[in-house]
Design a protein around this motif. Structure first.
Motif, PDB file in Angstrom:
ATOM      1  N   LYS A 145      18.200 -30.864  -4.820  1.00 45.41           N
ATOM      2  CA  LYS A 145      19.263 -30.673  -3.825  1.00 45.41           C
ATOM      3  C   LYS A 145      20.085 -31.952  -3.689  1.00 45.41           C
ATOM      4  O   LYS A 145      19.539 -33.030  -3.477  1.00 45.41           O
ATOM      5  N   LYS A 179      22.793 -38.229  -1.105  1.00 50.95           N
ATOM      6  CA  LYS A 179      21.355 -38.083  -0.880  1.00 50.95           C
ATOM      7  C   LYS A 179      20.810 -37.033  -1.847  1.00 50.95           C
ATOM      8  O   LYS A 179      21.471 -36.042  -2.135  1.00 50.95           O
ATOM      9  N   GLU A 199      17.319 -34.672  -2.798  1.00 50.50           N
ATOM     10  CA  GLU A 199      16.014 -34.158  -2.411  1.00 50.50           C
ATOM     11  C   GLU A 199      15.411 -33.403  -3.592  1.00 50.50           C
ATOM     12  O   GLU A 199      15.982 -32.429  -4.062  1.00 50.50           O
TER      13      GLU A 199
END
Length: 296
Positions: free
Chosen positions: A253, A237, A239
């Motif tokens: 991130k 993931k 960010e």
């Protein structure tokens, strides 16, 4: 005569070990059916699925073979370590039928967890056994711990539609070792247990106007055994974004979870620079007697 009898006994004992037979004084008994779980092995996809009360609750990648028997069986006995074909040993063995077991990838030395064959581990998910159903250590242990003697086993040839949870992904060991621990072994002494993935930027400075595509393209992510991780073999993931049309510093991130369940979070600051319009600090003025007098 005694020598002949002794040789025959030794031959029978060796044959028992080589066929995955009985170990020491263990016996196989006809057990009552345990209905807590049902194990289904799909030989068409090399996937083992655990069911509880008819609902699929756990999926395991496996390595059976074309000689693995098809049918319905019940676990009659389990072994913590057991001798395998070729003078090797496996962990967390649960018998399926005569000569056929669920077991971990084999080891060269009895009781030595660091002696697992890396080459055997790396073919997980392919037909590779002599009839048994090889599993990752964590999965062989799960069956050993949770599926009681008498648990029903169904082995069949099916397709992907017969795997309700799908077949789990698998990442091989690419550290060049000949023998090693199974990275999935939950033993606290496992050197891989606390090793997290690494996330490194390919470069922190990005030229103005550069096309970078996805943010994951800016980093190299590897697991604890040296494999490059992508969204195909890990959960990644991101960010934050980098706008290459606007010079500045952009924190991004990354949250990574590999196939072993190891998690790593890291924030990297990328700087977009424009070589044509970079800020230049004024040169430091050299003070002389003349300039000093002018200022006065």
């Amino acid at each position: 005569m005694k020598k002949v009898v002794s040789k025959v006994l030794m031959f029978l004992m060796l044959a028992a070990v080589m066929t995955g037979g009985l170990w020491q004084n263990e016996t196989v008994v006809q057990a009552k059916e345990s209905k807590a779980y049902t194990i289904k092995v799909n030989l068409g996809t090399n996937c083992t699925t655990i069911y509880k009360k008819g609902k699929a609750v756990r999926a395991m990648i496996c390595s059976p073979s074309n000689q693995t028997p098809v049918g319905t069986f019940y676990i009659p006995v389990k072994y913590r370590w057991h001798g395998m074909i070729g003078n090797c040993y496996a962990q967390y063995c649960s018998r399926i039928t005569t000569g056929i077991l669920f077991h971990s990838v084999w080891h060269y030395r009895y009781g030595d967890k660091s002696s697992m064959s890396v080459s055997a581990y790396n073919v997980m998910g392919n037909k590779a056994s002599h009839g048994c159903v090889r599993l990752l250590c964590k999965d062989a242990k799960w069956i050993y711990d949770h599926c009681a003697v008498g648990t029903k086993i169904v082995i069949f040839w099916g397709s992907k539609k017969d795997d309700p949870l799908g077949r789990p992904s698998f990442t091989p060991i690419s550290n060049g070792k000949f023998t090693d621990w199974d990275p999935t072994d939950p033993d606290p002494k496992n050197p891989y247990r606390n090793k997290k993935p690494t996330i490194r930027p390919k470069k922190k400075k990005i030229r103005y106007g550069t096309r970078i595509g996805r943010m994951v393209n800016l980093v190299t992510i590897k697991d604890c055994v040296g494999n490059t991780l992508t969204r195909k073999n890990a959960t990644i993931k991101v960010e934050g974004k980098v706008n290459t049309k606007v010079p500045g510093v952009y924190p991004v991130k990354y949250i990574v979870k590999d196939s072993l369940g190891h998690r790593k979070v890291k924030t990297i600051k990328f700087k977009v620079v424009d070589p044509k319009h970079q800020y230049k600090a004024p040169k430091e003025e050299v003070v002389t007697e003349e300039t000093s007098a002018e200022k006065r």
